[in-house]
Motif scaffolding. Structure first.
Motif, short mmCIF file in Angstrom:
data_model
loop_
_atom_site.label_atom_id
_atom_site.label_comp_id
_atom_site.label_asym_id
_atom_site.label_seq_id
_atom_site.Cartn_x
_atom_site.Cartn_y
_atom_site.Cartn_z
N SER A 40 -7.95 -0.97 -5.08
CA SER A 40 -7.59 -0.92 -3.66
C SER A 40 -6.08 -0.87 -3.46
O SER A 40 -5.59 -0.19 -2.54
CB SER A 40 -8.16 -2.15 -2.94
N ASP A 41 -5.34 -1.57 -4.32
CA ASP A 41 -3.88 -1.50 -4.26
C ASP A 41 -3.42 -0.06 -4.50
O ASP A 41 -2.50 0.44 -3.84
CB ASP A 41 -3.24 -2.42 -5.31
N THR A 43 -5.16 2.80 -4.10
CA THR A 43 -5.52 3.72 -3.01
C THR A 43 -4.67 3.46 -1.77
O THR A 43 -4.32 4.39 -1.05
CB THR A 43 -7.01 3.58 -2.66
N SER A 44 -4.32 2.19 -1.55
CA SER A 44 -3.48 1.87 -0.39
C SER A 44 -2.09 2.46 -0.54
O SER A 44 -1.54 3.03 0.40
CB SER A 44 -3.40 0.35 -0.23
N ARG A 45 -1.51 2.34 -1.75
CA ARG A 45 -0.17 2.87 -1.98
C ARG A 45 -0.17 4.40 -1.87
O ARG A 45 0.77 4.99 -1.34
CB ARG A 45 0.33 2.44 -3.35
N GLY A 47 -2.45 6.18 -0.22
CA GLY A 47 -3.00 6.63 1.06
C GLY A 47 -4.21 7.52 0.89
O GLY A 47 -4.39 8.48 1.64
#
Length: 200
Positions: A40-41, A43-45, A47
């Motif tokens: 998740s980290d 994919t968040s970074r 986007g």
């Protein structure tokens, strides 16, 4: 997964390529630790969604494997080049220059290698390869001692740790866009390391 399959080309979401995913993954691993970094980290970074991420890599473990192969493969290639030199003195000089070159060209990957804790099979395998590399450098130092380039009263293993302690410390301050020329840096480290180890 083997290193060869890990390095195969895969298609992914337009606007992102595999190199972007690896680069961002390594950045996050270095910033907050590999174990503490989740998918998740990543994919968040980036986007992106998890499915988009998985178009490029199979897992965060694969990112680690690719990055460590980049670092270790570079060091092993530098050792291969050093071993082709005709004298121990030239071999030792070559591996010092080569290691500095790998560090400055692949700084994030080498930083990740230096921070491994051995918490997975991938990390343990990488640490074993690094130990083999260190042992080969120690052997070069012993050969250089026999040629009179390095003081015979020094422990070859300690001398190796001191040399590479200096080289590895570069990851903490070297900047690609900074004022230090990487080629000149290699020569400066070489001068400090070997001039300080010469017989008196």
């Amino acid at each position: 997964m083997t290193a060869s399959s890990a390095g195969s080309v895969r298609r992914g979401r337009p606007g992102y390529d595999r190199a972007d995913v690896i680069r961002v993954g390594v950045e996050l691993f270095n910033q907050q630790g590999y174990d503490a970094t989740s998918v998740s980290d990543l994919t968040s970074r980036l986007g992106v969604t998890k499915s988009a991420l998985y178009h490029h890599v199979d897992s965060k473990q694969q990112i680690l494997e690719i990055a460590l192969e980049d670092a270790l493969g570079g060091l092993e290639q530098a050792m291969d080049a050093a071993q082709r030199q005709p004298t121990a003195a030239e071999r030792l000089r070559s591996i010092i220059r080569g290691a500095v070159h790998v560090l400055t060209q692949r700084q994030p990957q080498v930083t990740l290698l230096l921070r491994l804790r051995g918490n997975s099979d991938i990390e343990l395998a990488a640490l074993e390869r690094r130990r083999r590399f260190d042992h080969m450098v120690t052997a070069l130092v012993r050969e250089a001692q026999s040629e009179g380039l390095v003081r015979a009263d020094l422990d070859a293993g300690v001398a190796t740790r001191l040399i590479f302690g200096m080289i590895n410390s570069v990851v903490e301050w070297y900047r690609v866009d900074g004022p230090v020329d990487p080629t000149l840096l290699g020569e400066e480290i070489l001068a400090v390391a070997l001039d300080g180890l010469r017989p008196r």
